[in-house]
Design a protein around this motif. Sequence first.
Motif, PDB file in Angstrom:
ATOM      1  N   ALA A  40       0.869  -1.217  -0.121  1.00  0.00           N
ATOM      2  CA  ALA A  40       0.079  -0.168  -0.053  1.00  0.00           C
ATOM      3  C   ALA A  40       0.813   1.211   0.054  1.00  0.00           C
ATOM      4  CB  ALA A  40      -0.975   0.118   1.162  1.00  0.00           C
ATOM      5  N   PRO A  41       0.496   2.254  -0.629  1.00  0.00           N
ATOM      6  CA  PRO A  41       1.478   3.455  -0.618  1.00  0.00           C
ATOM      7  C   PRO A  41       1.137   4.129   0.620  1.00  0.00           C
ATOM      8  CG  PRO A  41      -0.820   3.848  -1.769  1.00  0.00           C
ATOM      9  CD  PRO A  41      -0.541   2.377  -1.542  1.00  0.00           C
ATOM     10  N   ALA A  42       2.633   4.640   0.855  1.00  0.00           N
ATOM     11  CA  ALA A  42       2.641   5.166   2.323  1.00  0.00           C
ATOM     12  C   ALA A  42       2.032   6.628   2.245  1.00  0.00           C
ATOM     13  CB  ALA A  42       4.043   5.747   2.586  1.00  0.00           C
ATOM     14  N   PRO A  43       1.267   7.090   3.393  1.00  0.00           N
ATOM     15  CA  PRO A  43       0.433   8.419   3.276  1.00  0.00           C
ATOM     16  C   PRO A  43       1.469   9.574   3.078  1.00  0.00           C
ATOM     17  CG  PRO A  43       0.798   7.507   5.519  1.00  0.00           C
ATOM     18  CD  PRO A  43       1.070   6.428   4.573  1.00  0.00           C
ATOM     19  N   ALA A  44       1.062  10.675   2.275  1.00  0.00           N
ATOM     20  CA  ALA A  44       1.639  11.818   2.199  1.00  0.00           C
ATOM     21  C   ALA A  44       2.242  12.360   3.397  1.00  0.00           C
ATOM     22  CB  ALA A  44       1.010  12.724   1.254  1.00  0.00           C
ATOM     23  N   ALA A  45       3.255  13.032   3.232  1.00  0.00           N
ATOM     24  CA  ALA A  45       3.906  13.740   4.653  1.00  0.00           C
ATOM     25  C   ALA A  45       2.955  14.662   5.094  1.00  0.00           C
ATOM     26  CB  ALA A  45       5.004  14.513   4.186  1.00  0.00           C
ATOM     27  N   GLY A  46       2.879  14.638   6.501  1.00  0.00           N
ATOM     28  CA  GLY A  46       1.958  15.802   7.097  1.00  0.00           C
ATOM     29  C   GLY A  46       0.355  14.878   7.112  1.00  0.00           C
ATOM     30  N   ARG A  47       0.229  13.975   6.508  1.00  0.00           N
ATOM     31  CA  ARG A  47      -1.350  13.546   6.604  1.00  0.00           C
ATOM     32  C   ARG A  47      -1.432  12.095   7.243  1.00  0.00           C
ATOM     33  NH1 ARG A  47      -4.412  16.438   3.270  1.00  0.00           N
ATOM     34  NH2 ARG A  47      -6.047  14.782   3.008  1.00  0.00           N
ATOM     35  N   GLU A  48      -0.399  11.547   7.932  1.00  0.00           N
ATOM     36  CA  GLU A  48      -0.286  10.651   8.611  1.00  0.00           C
ATOM     37  C   GLU A  48      -1.640  10.414   9.566  1.00  0.00           C
ATOM     38  OE1 GLU A  48       2.149  12.323   8.462  1.00  0.00           O
ATOM     39  OE2 GLU A  48       3.787  11.095   7.748  1.00  0.00           O
ATOM     40  N   GLY A  49      -2.397   9.247   9.688  1.00  0.00           N
ATOM     41  CA  GLY A  49      -3.639   9.201  10.714  1.00  0.00           C
ATOM     42  C   GLY A  49      -4.794   9.943  10.228  1.00  0.00           C
ATOM     43  N   ARG A  50      -4.624  10.770   9.231  1.00  0.00           N
ATOM     44  CA  ARG A  50      -5.948  11.420   8.720  1.00  0.00           C
ATOM     45  C   ARG A  50      -7.056  10.580   7.877  1.00  0.00           C
ATOM     46  NH1 ARG A  50      -3.778  17.306   7.379  1.00  0.00           N
ATOM     47  NH2 ARG A  50      -2.532  17.890   9.273  1.00  0.00           N
ATOM     48  N   ALA A  51      -6.721   9.240   7.483  1.00  0.00           N
ATOM     49  CA  ALA A  51      -7.512   8.650   6.650  1.00  0.00           C
ATOM     50  C   ALA A  51      -8.678   8.199   7.317  1.00  0.00           C
ATOM     51  CB  ALA A  51      -6.656   7.387   6.154  1.00  0.00           C
ATOM     52  N   GLN A  52      -9.641   8.305   6.605  1.00  0.00           N
ATOM     53  CA  GLN A  52     -11.096   7.834   7.337  1.00  0.00           C
ATOM     54  C   GLN A  52     -11.718   6.841   6.467  1.00  0.00           C
ATOM     55  OE1 GLN A  52     -13.498  11.315   8.137  1.00  0.00           O
ATOM     56  NE2 GLN A  52     -12.300  12.087   9.466  1.00  0.00           N
ATOM     57  N   ALA A  53     -12.633   6.191   6.994  1.00  0.00           N
ATOM     58  CA  ALA A  53     -13.433   5.015   6.392  1.00  0.00           C
ATOM     59  C   ALA A  53     -14.049   5.712   5.407  1.00  0.00           C
ATOM     60  CB  ALA A  53     -14.067   4.025   7.386  1.00  0.00           C
ATOM     61  N   PRO A  54     -14.198   4.953   4.159  1.00  0.00           N
ATOM     62  CA  PRO A  54     -15.064   5.566   2.966  1.00  0.00           C
ATOM     63  C   PRO A  54     -16.550   5.573   3.373  1.00  0.00           C
ATOM     64  CG  PRO A  54     -14.371   3.601   2.350  1.00  0.00           C
ATOM     65  CD  PRO A  54     -13.592   3.691   3.727  1.00  0.00           C
ATOM     66  N   GLY A  55     -17.402   6.357   2.835  1.00  0.00           N
ATOM     67  CA  GLY A  55     -18.712   6.096   2.915  1.00  0.00           C
ATOM     68  C   GLY A  55     -19.610   6.138   4.252  1.00  0.00           C
ATOM     69  N   SER A  56     -20.517   4.979   4.287  1.00  0.00           N
ATOM     70  CA  SER A  56     -21.186   4.674   5.424  1.00  0.00           C
ATOM     71  C   SER A  56     -20.333   4.177   6.581  1.00  0.00           C
ATOM     72  CB  SER A  56     -22.337   3.536   5.140  1.00  0.00           C
ATOM     73  OG  SER A  56     -21.587   2.259   4.823  1.00  0.00           O
ATOM     74  N   ALA A  57     -19.266   3.722   6.404  1.00  0.00           N
ATOM     75  CA  ALA A  57     -18.553   3.172   7.511  1.00  0.00           C
ATOM     76  C   ALA A  57     -17.935   4.509   8.405  1.00  0.00           C
ATOM     77  CB  ALA A  57     -17.183   2.228   6.875  1.00  0.00           C
ATOM     78  N   GLY A  58     -17.499   5.578   7.608  1.00  0.00           N
ATOM     79  CA  GLY A  58     -17.093   6.438   8.220  1.00  0.00           C
ATOM     80  C   GLY A  58     -17.971   7.588   8.816  1.00  0.00           C
ATOM     81  N   LEU A  60     -20.663   5.898  10.274  1.00  0.00           N
ATOM     82  CA  LEU A  60     -20.855   5.213  11.453  1.00  0.00           C
ATOM     83  C   LEU A  60     -19.891   5.320  12.540  1.00  0.00           C
ATOM     84  CD1 LEU A  60     -22.471   2.904  12.905  1.00  0.00           C
ATOM     85  CD2 LEU A  60     -21.157   1.245  11.694  1.00  0.00           C
ATOM     86  N   ASN A  61     -18.714   5.521  12.171  1.00  0.00           N
ATOM     87  CA  ASN A  61     -17.558   5.769  12.945  1.00  0.00           C
ATOM     88  C   ASN A  61     -17.717   7.072  13.644  1.00  0.00           C
ATOM     89  OD1 ASN A  61     -16.565   3.418  12.506  1.00  0.00           O
ATOM     90  ND2 ASN A  61     -14.994   4.123  10.998  1.00  0.00           N
ATOM     91  N   ALA A  62     -18.158   8.111  13.017  1.00  0.00           N
ATOM     92  CA  ALA A  62     -18.478   9.418  13.567  1.00  0.00           C
ATOM     93  C   ALA A  62     -19.825   9.515  14.496  1.00  0.00           C
ATOM     94  CB  ALA A  62     -18.740  10.130  12.367  1.00  0.00           C
ATOM     95  N   TYR A  63     -20.594   8.645  14.178  1.00  0.00           N
ATOM     96  CA  TYR A  63     -21.817   8.522  15.033  1.00  0.00           C
ATOM     97  C   TYR A  63     -21.483   7.871  16.362  1.00  0.00           C
ATOM     98  CZ  TYR A  63     -26.167   7.010  16.884  1.00  0.00           C
ATOM     99  OH  TYR A  63     -27.476   6.883  17.562  1.00  0.00           O
ATOM    100  N   VAL A  64     -20.761   6.827  16.147  1.00  0.00           N
ATOM    101  CA  VAL A  64     -20.384   6.089  17.427  1.00  0.00           C
ATOM    102  C   VAL A  64     -19.515   7.065  18.298  1.00  0.00           C
ATOM    103  CG1 VAL A  64     -18.715   3.944  18.381  1.00  0.00           C
ATOM    104  CG2 VAL A  64     -20.543   3.866  16.508  1.00  0.00           C
ATOM    105  N   GLU A  65     -18.596   7.774  17.882  1.00  0.00           N
ATOM    106  CA  GLU A  65     -17.935   8.620  18.635  1.00  0.00           C
ATOM    107  C   GLU A  65     -18.557   9.823  19.213  1.00  0.00           C
ATOM    108  OE1 GLU A  65     -14.302  10.237  19.898  1.00  0.00           O
ATOM    109  OE2 GLU A  65     -14.741   8.353  19.537  1.00  0.00           O
ATOM    110  N   LYS A  66     -19.415  10.195  18.644  1.00  0.00           N
ATOM    111  CA  LYS A  66     -20.411  11.265  18.972  1.00  0.00           C
ATOM    112  C   LYS A  66     -21.335  10.662  20.316  1.00  0.00           C
ATOM    113  CE  LYS A  66     -24.178  14.588  17.790  1.00  0.00           C
ATOM    114  NZ  LYS A  66     -25.134  14.704  16.758  1.00  0.00           N
ATOM    115  N   VAL A  67     -21.702   9.352  20.350  1.00  0.00           N
ATOM    116  CA  VAL A  67     -22.517   8.939  21.306  1.00  0.00           C
ATOM    117  C   VAL A  67     -21.537   8.559  22.470  1.00  0.00           C
ATOM    118  CG1 VAL A  67     -23.780   6.970  21.958  1.00  0.00           C
ATOM    119  CG2 VAL A  67     -24.360   7.995  19.603  1.00  0.00           C
ATOM    120  N   ARG A  68     -20.376   8.235  22.221  1.00  0.00           N
ATOM    121  CA  ARG A  68     -19.361   7.929  23.358  1.00  0.00           C
ATOM    122  C   ARG A  68     -18.992   9.441  24.211  1.00  0.00           C
ATOM    123  NH1 ARG A  68     -14.588   8.580  24.804  1.00  0.00           N
ATOM    124  NH2 ARG A  68     -13.943   9.885  22.714  1.00  0.00           N
ATOM    125  N   LYS A  69     -18.847  10.387  23.366  1.00  0.00           N
ATOM    126  CA  LYS A  69     -18.697  11.679  23.916  1.00  0.00           C
ATOM    127  C   LYS A  69     -19.719  12.100  24.901  1.00  0.00           C
ATOM    128  CE  LYS A  69     -14.983  13.279  20.888  1.00  0.00           C
ATOM    129  NZ  LYS A  69     -14.564  14.190  19.663  1.00  0.00           N
TER     130      LYS A  69
END
Length: 310
Positions: A40-58, A60-69
């Motif tokens: 897999a290609p390495a992430p561009a410099a300065g963008r490490e850790g910013r990748a998010q799950a595409p589409g509905s998975a992303g 869902l993750n955002a909703y779960v995090e909101k509920v947790r907070k």
Amino acid sequence: MVISAHPVRRTLAAALVVAALASAATACAGSDPAEPQRGAPAPAAGREGRAQAPGSAGALNAYVEKVRKQKAARALAAKKWGLARPPLDAPAPPKVKPRITTRKGFETDGEGLPPVFTTVPTKQKVVFLTIDDGAEKDPALLRMMKELQIPYSAFLSDYVVKDDYAYFARMQKSQESGVALHNHTLNHRYLPGLSYKQQKREICGMQDVIEKRFGKRPPLFRPPYGNYNEDTLRAAKSCGVKAVPLWASEAFPDHMEWREWDRDLHPGDIVLTHFRGKEDWKGSMPDMIRRVMNVITAKGYAVAKLEDYV
């Protein structure tokens, strides 16, 4: 009857999908998070850790995090305000509101009048918190209810709110879902002792005040002291009232009072309390909320928004 044209192929395909998912999960679990995965290609410099799950998975993750907070914030608020436990989360409201009818024994001879009730018909383990009149205007109440994320409805009388409409305007906007402001008459008079014309002025006059001051004509009305007659309901209907919620129990800072014989909560019960301070009863508004929420939560109930059901 044909169930499946190609059961073997479908079974094989399902097995391959499961295997692929398991392989992906194993690869993710065993990889070093600091090292890019092989192939897999390495992430561009300065963008490490910013990748998010595409589409509905992303999403869902955002909703779960909101509920947790939200849950974490509610737990901290419960500790801050001295509650025994954080309030329980209310379930999603029904897609179709239940049909409200007048409680047996509360009927008048008139037909087609707003229903009078003490409990909303629901099987969900929820109750509804309502606060009457508006005499006490405690800023701590607004902070407490917002931080604890407790929905409630206010039934206002103009003679005690007109000295500070701004407080109730803040209340109306104090929560993300809004706090509904409803009708409790202009002057809190004993309505059955008034003529139809006088009752109409008390009820419809308050409809006008709430619409003018807070932007919406309320659909709910509660008669002072819970007393009414057919003229009351006719007058209320004439100026837009759709329903007349009374109450099944009443909350004070030091005790609860019950309408039902078993002295307990039931699904859909309406809980009444009042805007009062230490000069009127044994505690403050936050003391009262602490008391009633400890009772509600201990009995396994959540507080839901009345307007979602009525």
